[in-house]
Structures are given as structure tokens and as C-alpha cells.
Design a protein around this motif. Structure first.
Motif, PDB file in Angstrom:
ATOM      1  N   GLY A 168      53.961   1.777 -37.693  1.00 62.49           N
ATOM      2  CA  GLY A 168      53.810   2.294 -39.046  1.00 62.49           C
ATOM      3  C   GLY A 168      54.702   3.453 -39.407  1.00 62.49           C
ATOM      4  O   GLY A 168      54.700   3.890 -40.575  1.00 62.49           O
ATOM      5  N   LEU A 169      55.448   3.986 -38.436  1.00 59.73           N
ATOM      6  CA  LEU A 169      56.363   5.066 -38.771  1.00 59.73           C
ATOM      7  C   LEU A 169      57.492   4.545 -39.652  1.00 59.73           C
ATOM      8  O   LEU A 169      57.888   3.385 -39.562  1.00 59.73           O
ATOM      9  CB  LEU A 169      56.924   5.693 -37.499  1.00 59.73           C
ATOM     10  N   ASP A 170      58.014   5.412 -40.506  1.00 56.24           N
ATOM     11  CA  ASP A 170      59.041   4.995 -41.463  1.00 56.24           C
ATOM     12  C   ASP A 170      60.430   4.949 -40.863  1.00 56.24           C
ATOM     13  O   ASP A 170      61.305   4.248 -41.375  1.00 56.24           O
ATOM     14  CB  ASP A 170      59.043   5.955 -42.657  1.00 56.24           C
ATOM     15  N   GLY A 171      60.650   5.702 -39.788  1.00 57.44           N
ATOM     16  CA  GLY A 171      61.968   5.729 -39.212  1.00 57.44           C
ATOM     17  C   GLY A 171      61.967   6.335 -37.827  1.00 57.44           C
ATOM     18  O   GLY A 171      61.011   6.995 -37.408  1.00 57.44           O
ATOM     19  N   VAL A 172      63.052   6.099 -37.123  1.00 54.70           N
ATOM     20  CA  VAL A 172      63.242   6.590 -35.762  1.00 54.70           C
ATOM     21  C   VAL A 172      64.603   7.274 -35.703  1.00 54.70           C
ATOM     22  O   VAL A 172      65.606   6.712 -36.155  1.00 54.70           O
ATOM     23  CB  VAL A 172      63.186   5.425 -34.748  1.00 54.70           C
ATOM     24  N   ALA A 201      72.535   2.830 -40.511  1.00 60.10           N
ATOM     25  CA  ALA A 201      71.826   4.010 -40.036  1.00 60.10           C
ATOM     26  C   ALA A 201      72.271   5.276 -40.767  1.00 60.10           C
ATOM     27  O   ALA A 201      73.434   5.411 -41.144  1.00 60.10           O
ATOM     28  CB  ALA A 201      72.031   4.175 -38.538  1.00 60.10           C
ATOM     29  N   MET A 202      71.335   6.205 -40.920  1.00 62.29           N
ATOM     30  CA  MET A 202      71.661   7.508 -41.486  1.00 62.29           C
ATOM     31  C   MET A 202      72.307   8.371 -40.413  1.00 62.29           C
ATOM     32  O   MET A 202      71.810   8.443 -39.285  1.00 62.29           O
ATOM     33  CB  MET A 202      70.395   8.201 -42.007  1.00 62.29           C
ATOM     34  N   LEU A 203      73.414   9.010 -40.753  1.00 59.09           N
ATOM     35  CA  LEU A 203      74.106   9.906 -39.844  1.00 59.09           C
ATOM     36  C   LEU A 203      73.912  11.345 -40.323  1.00 59.09           C
ATOM     37  O   LEU A 203      73.919  11.604 -41.528  1.00 59.09           O
ATOM     38  CB  LEU A 203      75.594   9.562 -39.782  1.00 59.09           C
ATOM     39  N   TYR A 204      73.753  12.243 -39.380  1.00 60.54           N
ATOM     40  CA  TYR A 204      73.525  13.658 -39.695  1.00 60.54           C
ATOM     41  C   TYR A 204      74.666  14.513 -39.163  1.00 60.54           C
ATOM     42  O   TYR A 204      75.177  14.280 -38.076  1.00 60.54           O
ATOM     43  CB  TYR A 204      72.207  14.150 -39.076  1.00 60.54           C
ATOM     44  N   THR A 205      75.020  15.533 -39.918  1.00 59.87           N
ATOM     45  CA  THR A 205      76.011  16.489 -39.457  1.00 59.87           C
ATOM     46  C   THR A 205      75.409  17.368 -38.360  1.00 59.87           C
ATOM     47  O   THR A 205      74.189  17.447 -38.185  1.00 59.87           O
ATOM     48  CB  THR A 205      76.481  17.413 -40.586  1.00 59.87           C
ATOM     49  N   ALA A 249      66.535   3.670 -47.455  1.00 62.50           N
ATOM     50  CA  ALA A 249      66.311   2.691 -46.401  1.00 62.50           C
ATOM     51  C   ALA A 249      66.970   3.102 -45.091  1.00 62.50           C
ATOM     52  O   ALA A 249      66.559   2.650 -44.017  1.00 62.50           O
ATOM     53  CB  ALA A 249      66.835   1.327 -46.844  1.00 62.50           C
ATOM     54  N   ALA A 250      67.952   3.977 -45.159  1.00 58.15           N
ATOM     55  CA  ALA A 250      68.721   4.329 -43.973  1.00 58.15           C
ATOM     56  C   ALA A 250      67.891   5.062 -42.932  1.00 58.15           C
ATOM     57  O   ALA A 250      68.258   5.103 -41.763  1.00 58.15           O
ATOM     58  CB  ALA A 250      69.925   5.184 -44.358  1.00 58.15           C
TER      59      ALA A 250
END
Length: 341
Positions: A236-240, A46-50, A18-19
Motif C-alpha cells: 500500500g505504500l505509494d513509492g519506494v 523514476a524520480m531522480l533527486y539532486t 507517478a514518478a
């Protein structure tokens, strides 16, 4: 903080899928572990990225320095750069004890040094090699392996090559792709220019979701607000994925972002500063420097009365020898005095 043992125990297994509804882009020299802890104070979801870490560095370099992070960062993804399937697989295998929620392969960075290593955006020209890489990576992990790419490079026709690229990745087992909605020009533009000059084609990314409804498709590039993010989700996009705006003006992008999940978590910016105090104290006690953390916090009060004073105090004092939490107090005092004037 290293605490690898704690990370597996505190990992939110159900949080990662879901993140992707909102994520902060991997950004070299910016989204380090301190930045991610700071961002996590504003959003629980929110999903965090390295930052991108190259596979050779993971295989041959100092593992803890490259891979350690705080357990509070979950959900958090490790972005790898590379083009050798075996080396990428080795890097994923090495990273397993760190219990990242996702492993992402960089197929979008246009920098010269990335090109010279045959990874990043240049891989858009070699989809079968990318497929071989992700298959090898998947063989070494139980967490999702995802790909971040551009819509094309140089003289490629995005309408033709992007769906072919996605189809090849899907055939290799990739279920989630993040698309930066700009071409990358591998010759003639700097990395900074590649983030600004090639025109955006958000509509193409929306069409890719419609063409591949079974995949998780997220959009990146030129998105600066939560209102824009909501608009893309409504299409309709799954994420931003948001990059520079989340760094330079984090409060406007991340405070209140959890409403995208129906979560009312929205701390005050001053509460965010206070929530960082224990982390900063631990970092200083371990021999770290204050500016290593506060450089990421300069934009927290962007557009607010006193923001200039906040930035000035941190910029001038946080890098001094012995700088500690008193600098945070002084910066807040400057902010609050201006707000009261």
C-alpha cells in the motif's frame, strides 16, 4: 549542459506524480548531474533527486553551478537543506527558472556539519519549525514541496513522534513525505553508521500510510532490489526510494524498473554506455574531465563477466589528462573479451 530555456519546455508536467513509485535517493557526492543523466538512460520513469544543496549556498553562491542540470533528467527534484523559513523561500524563488519537478526539504541527514547548521535530522525535534519552513517554501513555487525524514532521532519514541511529525507537516500543506525507516543518532554515530546501525522499522512506515491514507508516503532505507520495491508497493505504500544499491549496482535496480509503471523500457547495459556517448562528448568539449562522469558508471556491469576489467580501465585511465571516448572503448573491449573467454 545548462539549457535552462529548454528545461521548462521539455518538462514532463504529468510525469512527476507517478514518478514517486520508484525514486533514487539524494546522496551527497554521488547523485550529481552526471550521475542523474546516467541513471536516466536506464529508467524513463523514476524520480531522480539532486544532492542536498543548502539554502544559504543557493542564496549566496554560484547559481548555475549549483542548479544547472540536463533536460533529459526530468522528472527531477531539488533537495534543499536549511531551517530558516525566509532563506528557504528565497532559495526556492531563485530556483524557479530551473523548473524542477519537486522541491524536497531534508529532515533526515545526520551529519555533524548539517546538525551545526540546525537542519537535516535534527529538525525532527522541531516539527513546528519544519511546518513554518514548508509553508514559506510553498509560497514561492507551484510545484510540490515534499519532506524527507527519519522515523525519529536519539531517544525519541518513533511510534509517538513520527505520527505527530507527519500530522504537523500535513497541517502545513505537505502532501508527500519520504520516510527513511531508521532513527538517526545525532551523537555517537557517524553518517555512515547512521545508514547501517540503527535498526530498520519498515512496518512503522507501512502503518503511517494506513494512518494517513490521504498522503503520499514513500519508504527509504535498506531496500536493495526491485523485488523488495514491489513488495512495499503491494503493501500500500505509494513509492519506494532506493539509495546505495541504485548507485553501486545500478543495472539491477534501474534496468527494468519501468515495469513498475507497465513500461517495457529495459535497455541492455552496453546500450546504456552508448547512450551516454553524446553527453560525454559534450562534457569533454566544454572542458570537463572524463572521470567526472565515468566514476558513476563503475558499477554498471556489477556481477557480470568482465566487470572487474571494466572498472579497472575506467579507474586507471579516465582521470588522465586528455582522456576521452577511447577510454570507454577500451573498457568495453576489456569487458567483452572477458565475457567471450
Amino acid at each position: 549542459m545548462t539549457a535552462i530555456d529548454n528545461k521548462a519546455a521539455t518538462k514532463g508536467d504529468s510525469a512527476a506524480p507517478a514518478a514517486h513509485r520508484l525514486s533514487v535517493a539524494p546522496m551527497m557526492d554521488w547523485t550529481d548531474r552526471h550521475c542523474r543523466v546516467f541513471h536516466r538512460q536506464m529508467t524513463r520513469r523514476a524520480m531522480l533527486y539532486t544532492e542536498m544543496v543548502t539554502a544559504p549556498a543557493v542564496v549566496h553562491g554560484p547559481k548555475p553551478r549549483l542548479l544547472d542540470y540536463s533536460s533529459v533528467e526530468h522528472p527531477v527534484a531539488l533537495q534543499l537543506g536549511g531551517s530558516d523559513p525566509r532563506e528557504l523561500a528565497d532559495a526556492v524563488q531563485i530556483a524557479r527558472p530551473w523548473a524542477y519537478d519537486e522541491i524536497n526539504l531534508n529532515c533526515g541527514c545526520p551529519s555533524d556539519r548539517v546538525q551545526s547548521g540546525c537542519f537535516g535530522a535534527v529538525l525532527m525535534e522541531r516539527p513546528q519549525l519544519v511546518a513554518d519552513c514548508v509553508r514559506a517554501m510553498m509560497g514561492e513555487t507551484d510545484v510540490p514541496v515534499t519532506v524527507k525524514c527519519r522515523i525519529g532521532v536519539d531517544n525519541q519514541d518513533p511510534e509517538t513522534i513520527l505520527p505527530q511529525f507527519i500530522e504537523t507537516l500535513a497541517g502545513a500543506g505537505v502532501r508527500h513525505i519520504i520516510i527513511h525507516a531508521r532513527k538517526a543518532w545525532l551523537q555517537g554515530l557517524s553518517p555512515k553508521e547512521n545508514r547501517e546501525i540503527p535498526p530498520l522499522d519498515h512496518d512503522l512506515v507501512v502503518r503511517m500510510k494506513r494512518q494517513f491514507p490521504e498522503l503520499t508516503v514513500c519508504i527509504n532505507g535498506g531496500i536493495t532490489s526491485l523485488d523488495q520495491a514491489r513488495c512495499f508497493l503491494d503493501q500500500g505504500l505509494d513509492g519506494v526510494m532506493i539509495g546505495r544499491a541504485a548507485y553501486h549496482d545500478p543495472a539491477s535496480v534501474l534496468i527494468g524498473a519501468d515495469a513498475l509503471w507497465g513500461d517495457d523500457h529495459a535497455p541492455d547495459a552496453v546500450d546504456v554506455v552508448n547512450a551516454m556517448r553524446p553527453y560525454i562528448a559534450d562534457h569533454l568539449a566544454a572542458g570537463g574531465r572524463l572521470h567526472q562522469i565515468t566514476r558513476h558508471m563503475l558499477g554498471l556491469f556489477m556481477g557480470k563477466p568482465g566487470a572487474r576489467g571494466w572498472r579497472r580501465v575506467l579507474s586507471e585511465q579516465a582521470s588522465r589528462n586528455g582522456a576521452g571516448l577511447a577510454v570507454i572503448d577500451a573498457a568495453l573491449a576489456e569487458l567483452q573479451a572477458s565475457a567471450a573467454a
